[in-house]
Design a protein around this motif. Structure first.
Motif, PDB file in Angstrom:
ATOM      1  N   VAL A  59      34.626  29.034  29.568  1.00  0.00           N
ATOM      2  CA  VAL A  59      35.903  28.317  29.474  1.00  0.00           C
ATOM      3  C   VAL A  59      35.992  27.172  30.488  1.00  0.00           C
ATOM      4  O   VAL A  59      36.475  26.087  30.168  1.00  0.00           O
ATOM      5  CB  VAL A  59      37.084  29.301  29.660  1.00  0.00           C
ATOM      6  N   THR A  60      35.532  27.406  31.721  1.00  0.00           N
ATOM      7  CA  THR A  60      35.675  26.398  32.777  1.00  0.00           C
ATOM      8  C   THR A  60      34.497  25.440  32.871  1.00  0.00           C
ATOM      9  O   THR A  60      34.607  24.394  33.499  1.00  0.00           O
ATOM     10  CB  THR A  60      35.834  27.075  34.151  1.00  0.00           C
ATOM     11  N   SER A  61      33.356  25.807  32.224  1.00  0.00           N
ATOM     12  CA  SER A  61      32.100  25.036  32.346  1.00  0.00           C
ATOM     13  C   SER A  61      31.629  24.971  33.803  1.00  0.00           C
ATOM     14  O   SER A  61      30.954  24.030  34.205  1.00  0.00           O
ATOM     15  CB  SER A  61      32.256  23.617  31.783  1.00  0.00           C
ATOM     16  N   HIS A  62      32.024  25.980  34.577  1.00  0.00           N
ATOM     17  CA  HIS A  62      31.592  26.103  35.970  1.00  0.00           C
ATOM     18  C   HIS A  62      31.238  27.557  36.246  1.00  0.00           C
ATOM     19  O   HIS A  62      31.710  28.465  35.556  1.00  0.00           O
ATOM     20  CB  HIS A  62      32.703  25.679  36.937  1.00  0.00           C
ATOM     21  N   GLY A  63      30.421  27.759  37.290  1.00  0.00           N
ATOM     22  CA  GLY A  63      30.174  29.114  37.749  1.00  0.00           C
ATOM     23  C   GLY A  63      31.412  29.646  38.454  1.00  0.00           C
ATOM     24  O   GLY A  63      32.433  28.960  38.571  1.00  0.00           O
ATOM     25  N   LEU A  64      31.335  30.862  38.966  1.00  0.00           N
ATOM     26  CA  LEU A  64      32.475  31.459  39.671  1.00  0.00           C
ATOM     27  C   LEU A  64      32.885  30.618  40.873  1.00  0.00           C
ATOM     28  O   LEU A  64      34.075  30.423  41.135  1.00  0.00           O
ATOM     29  CB  LEU A  64      32.106  32.870  40.161  1.00  0.00           C
ATOM     30  N   THR A  65      31.881  30.104  41.590  1.00  0.00           N
ATOM     31  CA  THR A  65      32.174  29.298  42.771  1.00  0.00           C
ATOM     32  C   THR A  65      32.931  28.040  42.392  1.00  0.00           C
ATOM     33  O   THR A  65      33.910  27.665  43.036  1.00  0.00           O
ATOM     34  CB  THR A  65      30.869  28.919  43.499  1.00  0.00           C
ATOM     35  N   GLY A  66      32.483  27.376  41.307  1.00  0.00           N
ATOM     36  CA  GLY A  66      33.154  26.163  40.853  1.00  0.00           C
ATOM     37  C   GLY A  66      34.581  26.427  40.412  1.00  0.00           C
ATOM     38  O   GLY A  66      35.494  25.643  40.698  1.00  0.00           O
ATOM     39  N   ALA A  67      34.782  27.554  39.715  1.00  0.00           N
ATOM     40  CA  ALA A  67      36.131  27.916  39.259  1.00  0.00           C
ATOM     41  C   ALA A  67      37.052  28.156  40.447  1.00  0.00           C
ATOM     42  O   ALA A  67      38.222  27.739  40.446  1.00  0.00           O
ATOM     43  CB  ALA A  67      36.067  29.161  38.376  1.00  0.00           C
ATOM     44  N   LEU A  68      36.526  28.809  41.481  1.00  0.00           N
ATOM     45  CA  LEU A  68      37.321  29.038  42.687  1.00  0.00           C
ATOM     46  C   LEU A  68      37.613  27.731  43.420  1.00  0.00           C
ATOM     47  O   LEU A  68      38.745  27.473  43.845  1.00  0.00           O
ATOM     48  CB  LEU A  68      36.566  29.980  43.635  1.00  0.00           C
ATOM     49  N   LYS A  69      36.585  26.920  43.554  1.00  0.00           N
ATOM     50  CA  LYS A  69      36.706  25.654  44.290  1.00  0.00           C
ATOM     51  C   LYS A  69      37.744  24.731  43.655  1.00  0.00           C
ATOM     52  O   LYS A  69      38.510  24.060  44.352  1.00  0.00           O
ATOM     53  CB  LYS A  69      35.329  24.971  44.315  1.00  0.00           C
ATOM     54  N   ASN A  70      37.775  24.721  42.314  1.00  0.00           N
ATOM     55  CA  ASN A  70      38.660  23.794  41.601  1.00  0.00           C
ATOM     56  C   ASN A  70      40.091  24.303  41.456  1.00  0.00           C
ATOM     57  O   ASN A  70      40.989  23.518  41.155  1.00  0.00           O
ATOM     58  CB  ASN A  70      38.092  23.500  40.203  1.00  0.00           C
ATOM     59  N   ASN A  71      40.313  25.602  41.631  1.00  0.00           N
ATOM     60  CA  ASN A  71      41.633  26.150  41.301  1.00  0.00           C
ATOM     61  C   ASN A  71      42.279  26.997  42.396  1.00  0.00           C
ATOM     62  O   ASN A  71      43.425  27.420  42.231  1.00  0.00           O
ATOM     63  CB  ASN A  71      41.527  27.008  40.025  1.00  0.00           C
ATOM     64  N   TYR A  72      41.567  27.242  43.492  1.00  0.00           N
ATOM     65  CA  TYR A  72      42.103  28.134  44.520  1.00  0.00           C
ATOM     66  C   TYR A  72      41.962  27.502  45.906  1.00  0.00           C
ATOM     67  O   TYR A  72      41.128  26.603  46.109  1.00  0.00           O
ATOM     68  CB  TYR A  72      41.372  29.486  44.482  1.00  0.00           C
ATOM     69  N   PRO A  73      42.725  28.000  46.884  1.00  0.00           N
ATOM     70  CA  PRO A  73      42.591  27.491  48.258  1.00  0.00           C
ATOM     71  C   PRO A  73      41.193  27.757  48.815  1.00  0.00           C
ATOM     72  O   PRO A  73      40.551  28.753  48.459  1.00  0.00           O
ATOM     73  CB  PRO A  73      43.647  28.299  49.040  1.00  0.00           C
ATOM     74  N   ARG A  74      40.751  26.898  49.692  1.00  0.00           N
ATOM     75  CA  ARG A  74      39.406  27.018  50.269  1.00  0.00           C
ATOM     76  C   ARG A  74      39.150  28.358  50.971  1.00  0.00           C
ATOM     77  O   ARG A  74      38.037  28.887  50.903  1.00  0.00           O
ATOM     78  CB  ARG A  74      39.127  25.860  51.230  1.00  0.00           C
ATOM     79  N   PRO A  75      40.134  28.941  51.672  1.00  0.00           N
ATOM     80  CA  PRO A  75      39.875  30.243  52.324  1.00  0.00           C
ATOM     81  C   PRO A  75      39.389  31.325  51.360  1.00  0.00           C
ATOM     82  O   PRO A  75      38.590  32.176  51.736  1.00  0.00           O
ATOM     83  CB  PRO A  75      41.245  30.613  52.921  1.00  0.00           C
ATOM     84  N   VAL A  76      39.853  31.284  50.094  1.00  0.00           N
ATOM     85  CA  VAL A  76      39.405  32.266  49.105  1.00  0.00           C
ATOM     86  C   VAL A  76      37.916  32.049  48.817  1.00  0.00           C
ATOM     87  O   VAL A  76      37.141  33.009  48.699  1.00  0.00           O
ATOM     88  CB  VAL A  76      40.224  32.154  47.795  1.00  0.00           C
ATOM     89  N   LEU A  77      37.527  30.773  48.707  1.00  0.00           N
ATOM     90  CA  LEU A  77      36.116  30.438  48.467  1.00  0.00           C
ATOM     91  C   LEU A  77      35.248  30.910  49.637  1.00  0.00           C
ATOM     92  O   LEU A  77      34.187  31.507  49.438  1.00  0.00           O
ATOM     93  CB  LEU A  77      35.991  28.924  48.291  1.00  0.00           C
ATOM     94  N   TYR A  78      35.709  30.675  50.869  1.00  0.00           N
ATOM     95  CA  TYR A  78      34.930  31.066  52.046  1.00  0.00           C
ATOM     96  C   TYR A  78      34.864  32.588  52.186  1.00  0.00           C
ATOM     97  O   TYR A  78      33.851  33.135  52.659  1.00  0.00           O
ATOM     98  CB  TYR A  78      35.525  30.433  53.308  1.00  0.00           C
ATOM     99  N   LEU A  79      35.934  33.276  51.777  1.00  0.00           N
ATOM    100  CA  LEU A  79      35.923  34.739  51.796  1.00  0.00           C
ATOM    101  C   LEU A  79      34.849  35.273  50.857  1.00  0.00           C
ATOM    102  O   LEU A  79      34.108  36.199  51.201  1.00  0.00           O
ATOM    103  CB  LEU A  79      37.295  35.273  51.375  1.00  0.00           C
ATOM    104  N   MET A  80      34.747  34.653  49.679  1.00  0.00           N
ATOM    105  CA  MET A  80      33.732  35.062  48.718  1.00  0.00           C
ATOM    106  C   MET A  80      32.322  34.835  49.278  1.00  0.00           C
ATOM    107  O   MET A  80      31.434  35.675  49.143  1.00  0.00           O
ATOM    108  CB  MET A  80      33.909  34.271  47.423  1.00  0.00           C
ATOM    109  N   LEU A  81      32.130  33.679  49.931  1.00  0.00           N
ATOM    110  CA  LEU A  81      30.836  33.379  50.546  1.00  0.00           C
ATOM    111  C   LEU A  81      30.488  34.408  51.621  1.00  0.00           C
ATOM    112  O   LEU A  81      29.356  34.887  51.703  1.00  0.00           O
ATOM    113  CB  LEU A  81      30.862  31.978  51.177  1.00  0.00           C
TER     114      LEU A  81
END
Length: 422
Positions: free
Chosen positions: A72-94
């Motif tokens: 649906v997003t044409s992105h991986g999970l990281t891309g979906a998070l990066k484009n739609n969520y605050p950066r702290p959520v992305l860094y938590l996943m990392l």
């Protein structure tokens, strides 16, 4: 005769059409999985057999969500998070993904080195580990992953030998059925450690990233402009279900095989690959070591590119760098550099003094502790209409997804509690 040829052609065509779901399922039974399931069977007999039928629908549901996010997003999970969520959520996943994936790579490399040494005792396992690392890096840089996977998935067929061994013994099939459907739980840290390990190596976080990224790359590989509809979603779900069914079936029979052969034979603690290979001795005799080695090396060669590729997708999507296993090195230098560094870091873990079998099981436990955070993030993305539009989770996906979250969180909390009070 005509009917037989027609059936054969259908099977061949079906095999070729199987996509990321099969590779994901096959790589789920990596050396870490084989070691964890073997240890569970040896230590507790059939007491953990119920985890296979419980885990299958849970891991299939999570992988389907990840596949749908990619489509649906044409992105991986990281891309979906990066484009739609605050950066702290992305860094938590990392934060929760990086250490576990690196340890998994290192443990799988160590396991492959150990079975190399099993076949050729005069050559140290470390040399085999270095050899496999160099070979994998070369294959991943110079060959498209689709070609590697289409070849290596045949090696994973050797895992099906576990389906044969239990039938060579006189079994109490009523007891096996009971063990498969009635959960048995011991509230001590050793059993909870194995339980968390089984859940962690089955519902593995690195596969979440892989599934989403592979769906995106699969469409790019076919050079199709994809319009997502119910038919496409249904086909993807079927592919995922087939791959997860294969993984779950192998998991069930590894626990059943080791839970009868090793447990009944008095081997309750597996410390070496030789002991794990003993499970196949009733079928292969002196060739058991060879059969076991082929299985471990085959799944390792398939899983390590998935592991390092998953980590590279995470990092390159985070920073917006070019990515893709079908790209040549000069087209995605950062992507392949991350892969190379992850393999080197993984290889370096071979020198910390942990036995390969223990490293493989510890990796599974680490996944079991980190997976709940990632499952919670995936559930949120899958139910976010701003991201998924009309393709948000239905009630069944949410039920299974939240059940996976609850079970894995409860097991992880119980393990941490028992470690603290010990």
């Amino acid at each position: 005769m005509y009917t037989r040829v027609k059936l054969k052609n259908k099977i061949i065509r079906f095999w070729k059409l199987l996509g990321p779901g099969l590779v994901t399922g096959a790589s789920d039974d990596d050396p870490s999985g084989i070691a964890t399931y073997s240890q569970a069977g040896a230590a507790y007999g059939l007491s953990t057999l119920w985890t296979a039928p419980v885990a299958f629908p849970l891991m299939a549901a999570i992988q389907q969500m990840c596949a749908r996010i990619g489509l649906v997003t044409s992105h991986g999970l990281t891309g979906a998070l990066k484009n739609n969520y605050p950066r702290p959520v992305l860094y938590l996943m990392l934060l929760f993904s990086f250490p576990a994936i690196i340890m998994n790579i290192g443990a799988d490399i160590a396991g492959m080195g150990a079975v190399g040494n099993l076949l050729f005792p005069s050559i140290d396992a470390t040399y085999f580990s270095v050899l496999f690392t160099i070979m994998l890096l070369g294959l991943m840089i110079y060959l498209p992953y689709h070609k590697i996977a289409s070849t290596l998935k045949y090696l994973c067929i050797v895992l099906l030998v576990y389906l044969i061994v239990p039938f060579l013994y006189e079994q109490d099939w009523l007891q096996i059925l009971k063990s498969a459907v009635v959960p048995s739980i011991k509230f001590d840290k050793e059993f909870m450690g194995i339980l968390v390990g089984i859940l962690g190596t089955t519902i593995s976080p690195y596969l979440f990233f892989w599934q989403a990224s592979m769906e995106v790359e699969e469409m790019a590989h076919k050079k199709k402009h994809l319009i997502v509809n119910k038919k496409i979603i249904h086909e993807i779900n079927e592919d995922v279900d087939f791959g997860m069914s294969f993984s779950g079936l192998v998991m069930f029979f590894i626990i059943l095989t080791t839970g009868t052969v090793l447990f009944n034979g008095g081997i309750h603690q597996i410390d070496t690959v030789e002991q794990a290979a003993m499970a196949l001795k009733p079928l292969a005799g002196n060739l058991a070591y060879l059969l076991f080695a082929i299985g471990v090396i085959g799944t390792g060669l398939l899983a390590i590119p998935v592991l390092s590729g998953s980590l590279s997708y995470i990092i390159t999507e985070t920073f917006g760098w070019e990515q893709g296993l079908d790209k040549k090195f000069h087209e995605a230098k950062a992507f392949y550099t991350v892969i190379g560094l992850s393999l080197i870091l993984g290889l370096s873990l071979n020198y910390v003094g942990i036995s390969p079998i223990k490293a493989l099981v510890y990796t599974a436990i680490l996944y079991g502790l980190t997976a709940p955070v990632l499952i919670a993030i995936i559930l949120h993305i899958s139910n976010n209409k701003k991201v998924m539009g009309k393709f948000t989770n239905d009630w069944k996906s949410n039920f299974l997804g939240f059940l996976a979250l609850i079970i894995m969180t409860a097991a992880a909390v119980a393990l941490i509690y028992l470690q603290l009070v010990d």
